[in-house]
Motif scaffolding. Structure first.
Motif, PDB file in Angstrom:
ATOM      1  N   TYR A   5       0.865  -1.225   0.195  1.00 18.15           N
ATOM      2  CA  TYR A   5       0.059  -0.005   0.072  1.00 18.15           C
ATOM      3  C   TYR A   5       0.849   1.110   0.024  1.00 18.15           C
ATOM      4  O   TYR A   5       2.110   1.162   0.653  1.00 18.15           O
ATOM      5  CB  TYR A   5      -0.962   0.142   1.182  1.00 18.15           C
ATOM      6  CG  TYR A   5      -1.968  -0.870   1.551  1.00 18.15           C
ATOM      7  CD1 TYR A   5      -3.291  -0.937   0.923  1.00 18.15           C
ATOM      8  CD2 TYR A   5      -1.646  -2.206   2.165  1.00 18.15           C
ATOM      9  CE1 TYR A   5      -4.043  -1.778   0.996  1.00 18.15           C
ATOM     10  CE2 TYR A   5      -2.352  -3.306   2.217  1.00 18.15           C
ATOM     11  CZ  TYR A   5      -3.584  -2.937   1.370  1.00 18.15           C
ATOM     12  OH  TYR A   5      -4.563  -4.029   1.871  1.00 18.15           O
ATOM     13  N   ALA A   6       0.129   2.290  -0.629  1.00 13.91           N
ATOM     14  CA  ALA A   6       0.720   3.530  -0.566  1.00 13.91           C
ATOM     15  C   ALA A   6      -0.248   4.402   0.056  1.00 13.91           C
ATOM     16  O   ALA A   6      -1.273   4.617  -0.207  1.00 13.91           O
ATOM     17  CB  ALA A   6       1.218   4.522  -1.880  1.00 13.91           C
ATOM     18  N   VAL A   7       0.087   5.268   1.261  1.00 22.31           N
ATOM     19  CA  VAL A   7      -0.751   5.899   2.080  1.00 22.31           C
ATOM     20  C   VAL A   7      -0.418   7.499   1.734  1.00 22.31           C
ATOM     21  O   VAL A   7       0.859   7.842   1.923  1.00 22.31           O
ATOM     22  CB  VAL A   7      -0.470   5.751   3.488  1.00 22.31           C
ATOM     23  CG1 VAL A   7      -1.686   6.702   4.334  1.00 22.31           C
ATOM     24  CG2 VAL A   7      -1.161   4.362   3.832  1.00 22.31           C
ATOM     25  N   ILE A   8      -1.385   8.347   1.252  1.00 23.86           N
ATOM     26  CA  ILE A   8      -0.839   9.906   1.021  1.00 23.86           C
ATOM     27  C   ILE A   8      -1.278  10.641   2.103  1.00 23.86           C
ATOM     28  O   ILE A   8      -2.360  10.505   2.305  1.00 23.86           O
ATOM     29  CB  ILE A   8      -1.939  10.056  -0.231  1.00 23.86           C
ATOM     30  CG1 ILE A   8      -1.471   9.380  -1.535  1.00 23.86           C
ATOM     31  CG2 ILE A   8      -1.560  11.522  -0.671  1.00 23.86           C
ATOM     32  CD1 ILE A   8      -2.488   8.036  -1.677  1.00 23.86           C
ATOM     33  N   LEU A   9      -0.288  11.376   2.351  1.00 26.53           N
ATOM     34  CA  LEU A   9      -0.525  12.346   3.547  1.00 26.53           C
ATOM     35  C   LEU A   9      -0.373  13.680   3.281  1.00 26.53           C
ATOM     36  O   LEU A   9      -0.529  14.455   4.068  1.00 26.53           O
ATOM     37  CB  LEU A   9       0.601  11.985   4.535  1.00 26.53           C
ATOM     38  CG  LEU A   9       0.634  10.487   5.413  1.00 26.53           C
ATOM     39  CD1 LEU A   9       1.657  10.217   6.326  1.00 26.53           C
ATOM     40  CD2 LEU A   9      -0.650  10.126   5.977  1.00 26.53           C
ATOM     41  N   VAL A  43       4.937   4.011   2.010  1.00 25.51           N
ATOM     42  CA  VAL A  43       4.491   2.959   1.511  1.00 25.51           C
ATOM     43  C   VAL A  43       4.796   1.941   2.745  1.00 25.51           C
ATOM     44  O   VAL A  43       5.498   1.904   3.483  1.00 25.51           O
ATOM     45  CB  VAL A  43       5.463   2.498   0.396  1.00 25.51           C
ATOM     46  CG1 VAL A  43       5.335   1.046   0.013  1.00 25.51           C
ATOM     47  CG2 VAL A  43       5.553   3.635  -0.512  1.00 25.51           C
ATOM     48  N   PHE A  44       3.640   0.885   2.734  1.00 30.07           N
ATOM     49  CA  PHE A  44       3.354  -0.100   3.708  1.00 30.07           C
ATOM     50  C   PHE A  44       3.305  -1.463   3.009  1.00 30.07           C
ATOM     51  O   PHE A  44       2.837  -1.755   2.248  1.00 30.07           O
ATOM     52  CB  PHE A  44       2.266   0.152   4.669  1.00 30.07           C
ATOM     53  CG  PHE A  44       2.215   1.324   5.343  1.00 30.07           C
ATOM     54  CD1 PHE A  44       2.684   1.310   6.716  1.00 30.07           C
ATOM     55  CD2 PHE A  44       1.803   2.661   4.700  1.00 30.07           C
ATOM     56  CE1 PHE A  44       2.735   2.728   7.388  1.00 30.07           C
ATOM     57  CE2 PHE A  44       1.660   3.791   5.392  1.00 30.07           C
ATOM     58  CZ  PHE A  44       2.191   3.859   6.899  1.00 30.07           C
ATOM     59  N   GLU A  45       4.344  -2.267   3.610  1.00 28.95           N
ATOM     60  CA  GLU A  45       4.241  -3.706   3.468  1.00 28.95           C
ATOM     61  C   GLU A  45       3.811  -4.499   4.538  1.00 28.95           C
ATOM     62  O   GLU A  45       4.239  -4.270   5.839  1.00 28.95           O
ATOM     63  CB  GLU A  45       5.643  -4.395   3.117  1.00 28.95           C
ATOM     64  CG  GLU A  45       5.892  -5.821   3.117  1.00 28.95           C
ATOM     65  CD  GLU A  45       4.949  -6.417   2.142  1.00 28.95           C
ATOM     66  OE1 GLU A  45       4.616  -5.767   1.082  1.00 28.95           O
ATOM     67  OE2 GLU A  45       5.060  -7.641   2.084  1.00 28.95           O
ATOM     68  N   LEU A  46       2.589  -5.293   4.587  1.00 31.40           N
ATOM     69  CA  LEU A  46       2.226  -6.084   5.434  1.00 31.40           C
ATOM     70  C   LEU A  46       2.654  -7.423   5.548  1.00 31.40           C
ATOM     71  O   LEU A  46       2.599  -8.296   4.702  1.00 31.40           O
ATOM     72  CB  LEU A  46       0.412  -5.996   5.628  1.00 31.40           C
ATOM     73  CG  LEU A  46      -0.035  -4.642   6.127  1.00 31.40           C
ATOM     74  CD1 LEU A  46       0.289  -3.534   5.357  1.00 31.40           C
ATOM     75  CD2 LEU A  46      -1.596  -4.875   6.228  1.00 31.40           C
TER      76      LEU A  46
END
Length: 204
Positions: free
Chosen positions: A41-45, A52-55
């Motif tokens: 995922y990419a979270v736009i702040l 960017v997040f890796e789960l």
């Protein structure tokens, strides 16, 4: 953008993460799967701010209730997820994007065994070690030693490690970020919204 997201076979941790993002009004987008391994995922702040997040899940073929003994080396679960996620994290970090590994405990119903604060700290910076004087028997020094995954020349592509936790009071979802002080692409922690709980370090 994520309203049209229809990727099949999402893990439970991905569903929890997406719910946490939506509950906190954060804009996000899934990262398309490519030939090279990419994060999730990419979270736009902000206009030019994206994390960017890796789960990764902690899970087992056995049920928690069926295991008589629960335990093990402190930090082992987290350290293993760090090792598993290196390719995805490097891909994003090499593009200059702050990148976070998110660990979700899908094994322990209370989400405690293997994912408490000290598990993250030991996995990242090593087991806390005490040095004692032979003559006096007193502690003369304390430091983080064996088992550190993060050093100035090791795993610098990780901007941070995070714990995603569901449950507790009011069944809230919580995200706690543990800073990597050696990160090649650090996070601007001052700009993070309050839904991110942050643990920062000064171990140098």
């Amino acid at each position: 953008m994520h309203k049209a997201y229809t990727r099949m076979q999402r893990t439970y941790s991905e569903l929890v993460f997406e719910r946490w993002l939506d509950n906190n009004g954060l804009s996000w987008r899934p990262i398309p799967t490519e030939q090279v391994r990419t994060p999730d995922y990419a979270v736009i702040l902000g206009p030019s701010a994206e994390i960017v997040f890796e789960l990764k899940q902690i899970e087992s073929d056995r049920n928690w209730e069926d295991d008589i003994v629960h335990g093990g080396e402190i930090g082992a679960f987290v350290r293993e997820r760090i090792n598993r996620s290196k390719p995805q994290i490097r891909t994003s970090s090499s593009q200059g994007k702050p990148t976070v590994l998110v660990v979700f405990n899908a094994y322990d119903p209370l989400q405690l065994s293997g994912t408490e604060d000290h598990d993250f700290i030991f996995a990242m910076y090593g087991a806390y070690t005490l040095k004692m004087s032979v003559e006096s028997g007193k502690i003369i020094e304390g430091f983080h030693g064996r088992g550190k995954s993060f050093q100035a020349n090791k795993n610098t592509s990780f901007s941070a490690i995070a714990r995603l936790k569901e449950g507790g009071r009011e069944a809230a979802i919580r995200m706690t970020i543990f800073e990597n002080i050696h990160a090649r692409v650090p996070i601007d922690y001052d700009s993070l919204p309050p839904c991110f709980e942050v643990v920062r370090f000064n171990l140098l």
